[in-house]
Design a protein around this motif. Sequence first.
Motif, PDB file in Angstrom:
ATOM      1  N   GLN A 159      29.416  37.315  32.744  1.00  0.00           N
ATOM      2  CA  GLN A 159      28.966  37.017  34.056  1.00  0.00           C
ATOM      3  C   GLN A 159      28.194  35.894  34.534  1.00  0.00           C
ATOM      4  O   GLN A 159      28.537  35.150  35.502  1.00  0.00           O
ATOM      5  CB  GLN A 159      27.972  38.184  34.655  1.00  0.00           C
ATOM      6  CG  GLN A 159      28.650  39.759  34.815  1.00  0.00           C
ATOM      7  CD  GLN A 159      27.737  40.586  35.290  1.00  0.00           C
ATOM      8  OE1 GLN A 159      26.774  41.019  34.648  1.00  0.00           O
ATOM      9  NE2 GLN A 159      27.926  41.281  36.365  1.00  0.00           N
ATOM     10  N   THR A 160      27.386  35.378  33.644  1.00  0.00           N
ATOM     11  CA  THR A 160      26.818  34.126  33.812  1.00  0.00           C
ATOM     12  C   THR A 160      27.633  32.803  33.744  1.00  0.00           C
ATOM     13  O   THR A 160      27.562  32.119  34.552  1.00  0.00           O
ATOM     14  CB  THR A 160      25.563  33.949  32.649  1.00  0.00           C
ATOM     15  OG1 THR A 160      24.663  35.270  32.586  1.00  0.00           O
ATOM     16  CG2 THR A 160      24.903  32.367  32.937  1.00  0.00           C
ATOM     17  N   ILE A 161      28.680  32.986  32.996  1.00  0.00           N
ATOM     18  CA  ILE A 161      29.458  31.918  32.731  1.00  0.00           C
ATOM     19  C   ILE A 161      30.452  31.823  33.849  1.00  0.00           C
ATOM     20  O   ILE A 161      30.671  30.762  34.613  1.00  0.00           O
ATOM     21  CB  ILE A 161      30.305  31.767  31.521  1.00  0.00           C
ATOM     22  CG1 ILE A 161      29.273  31.460  30.252  1.00  0.00           C
ATOM     23  CG2 ILE A 161      31.473  30.882  31.656  1.00  0.00           C
ATOM     24  CD1 ILE A 161      29.858  31.658  28.916  1.00  0.00           C
ATOM     25  N   THR A 162      30.769  33.119  34.345  1.00  0.00           N
ATOM     26  CA  THR A 162      31.886  33.077  35.500  1.00  0.00           C
ATOM     27  C   THR A 162      31.249  32.919  36.693  1.00  0.00           C
ATOM     28  O   THR A 162      31.825  31.983  37.633  1.00  0.00           O
ATOM     29  CB  THR A 162      32.496  34.589  35.379  1.00  0.00           C
ATOM     30  OG1 THR A 162      33.191  34.717  34.363  1.00  0.00           O
ATOM     31  CG2 THR A 162      33.469  34.675  36.908  1.00  0.00           C
TER      32      THR A 162
ATOM     33  N   ASN B 275      27.131  44.587  38.707  1.00  0.00           N
ATOM     34  CA  ASN B 275      27.955  43.610  39.287  1.00  0.00           C
ATOM     35  C   ASN B 275      26.940  42.578  39.942  1.00  0.00           C
ATOM     36  O   ASN B 275      26.176  42.903  40.586  1.00  0.00           O
ATOM     37  CB  ASN B 275      29.149  44.281  40.283  1.00  0.00           C
ATOM     38  CG  ASN B 275      29.932  45.369  39.424  1.00  0.00           C
ATOM     39  OD1 ASN B 275      30.111  44.994  38.270  1.00  0.00           O
ATOM     40  ND2 ASN B 275      30.560  46.258  39.951  1.00  0.00           N
ATOM     41  N   ILE B 276      27.802  41.273  39.745  1.00  0.00           N
ATOM     42  CA  ILE B 276      27.185  40.195  40.663  1.00  0.00           C
ATOM     43  C   ILE B 276      27.961  39.917  42.052  1.00  0.00           C
ATOM     44  O   ILE B 276      29.347  39.926  42.064  1.00  0.00           O
ATOM     45  CB  ILE B 276      27.254  39.144  39.911  1.00  0.00           C
ATOM     46  CG1 ILE B 276      26.301  39.132  38.589  1.00  0.00           C
ATOM     47  CG2 ILE B 276      26.948  37.897  40.770  1.00  0.00           C
ATOM     48  CD1 ILE B 276      26.142  38.072  37.860  1.00  0.00           C
ATOM     49  N   TYR B 277      27.379  40.021  43.185  1.00  0.00           N
ATOM     50  CA  TYR B 277      27.957  39.701  44.272  1.00  0.00           C
ATOM     51  C   TYR B 277      27.599  38.380  44.860  1.00  0.00           C
ATOM     52  O   TYR B 277      26.383  38.013  44.994  1.00  0.00           O
ATOM     53  CB  TYR B 277      27.743  40.747  45.504  1.00  0.00           C
ATOM     54  CG  TYR B 277      28.362  40.646  46.863  1.00  0.00           C
ATOM     55  CD1 TYR B 277      29.779  41.059  46.733  1.00  0.00           C
ATOM     56  CD2 TYR B 277      27.612  39.787  47.702  1.00  0.00           C
ATOM     57  CE1 TYR B 277      30.406  40.765  48.255  1.00  0.00           C
ATOM     58  CE2 TYR B 277      28.235  39.728  48.973  1.00  0.00           C
ATOM     59  CZ  TYR B 277      29.756  40.043  49.063  1.00  0.00           C
ATOM     60  OH  TYR B 277      30.337  39.967  50.200  1.00  0.00           O
TER      61      TYR B 277
ATOM     62  N   ARG C 110      30.791  43.350  35.015  1.00  0.00           N
ATOM     63  CA  ARG C 110      30.092  43.322  33.745  1.00  0.00           C
ATOM     64  C   ARG C 110      30.901  42.475  32.826  1.00  0.00           C
ATOM     65  O   ARG C 110      30.203  41.883  31.900  1.00  0.00           O
ATOM     66  CB  ARG C 110      29.511  44.573  33.293  1.00  0.00           C
ATOM     67  CG  ARG C 110      28.634  45.225  34.076  1.00  0.00           C
ATOM     68  CD  ARG C 110      27.168  44.694  34.354  1.00  0.00           C
ATOM     69  NE  ARG C 110      26.323  44.911  33.049  1.00  0.00           N
ATOM     70  CZ  ARG C 110      25.269  44.269  32.848  1.00  0.00           C
ATOM     71  NH1 ARG C 110      24.856  43.617  33.776  1.00  0.00           N
ATOM     72  NH2 ARG C 110      24.717  44.411  31.631  1.00  0.00           N
ATOM     73  N   ASP C 111      32.298  42.645  32.860  1.00  0.00           N
ATOM     74  CA  ASP C 111      33.038  42.006  31.765  1.00  0.00           C
ATOM     75  C   ASP C 111      33.510  40.512  32.108  1.00  0.00           C
ATOM     76  O   ASP C 111      34.069  39.812  31.476  1.00  0.00           O
ATOM     77  CB  ASP C 111      34.229  42.598  31.434  1.00  0.00           C
ATOM     78  CG  ASP C 111      35.031  42.857  32.541  1.00  0.00           C
ATOM     79  OD1 ASP C 111      34.855  42.479  33.740  1.00  0.00           O
ATOM     80  OD2 ASP C 111      36.335  43.518  32.320  1.00  0.00           O
TER      81      ASP C 111
END
Length: 79
Positions: free
Chosen positions: A27-30, A56-58, A71-72
């Motif tokens: 998630q951090t990289i994306t 999830n990140i929004y 998360r993936d």
Amino acid sequence: MSAKRQESPRLQAGEYVKSRVYPTPEQTITCFILCQSVTSLFLPIFIVRIDERSGNIYILAGEETGILITRDGKWRYEE
């Protein structure tokens, strides 16, 4: 009889609210790549938030561009 309202604790300078959920490395990289891409289009980023329930990140960018990062590390536009 009125119920007393509980005040939330006030943060001191340099303190922050600790989240129980942290982003995965994927998630951090994306998130970093997407934020860079969005700003390359000269869209402002208004919100980057992790949902404590799902993890999830929004990202809210521009007037109405919503991006969800699972998360993936996979992402999709949200409407």
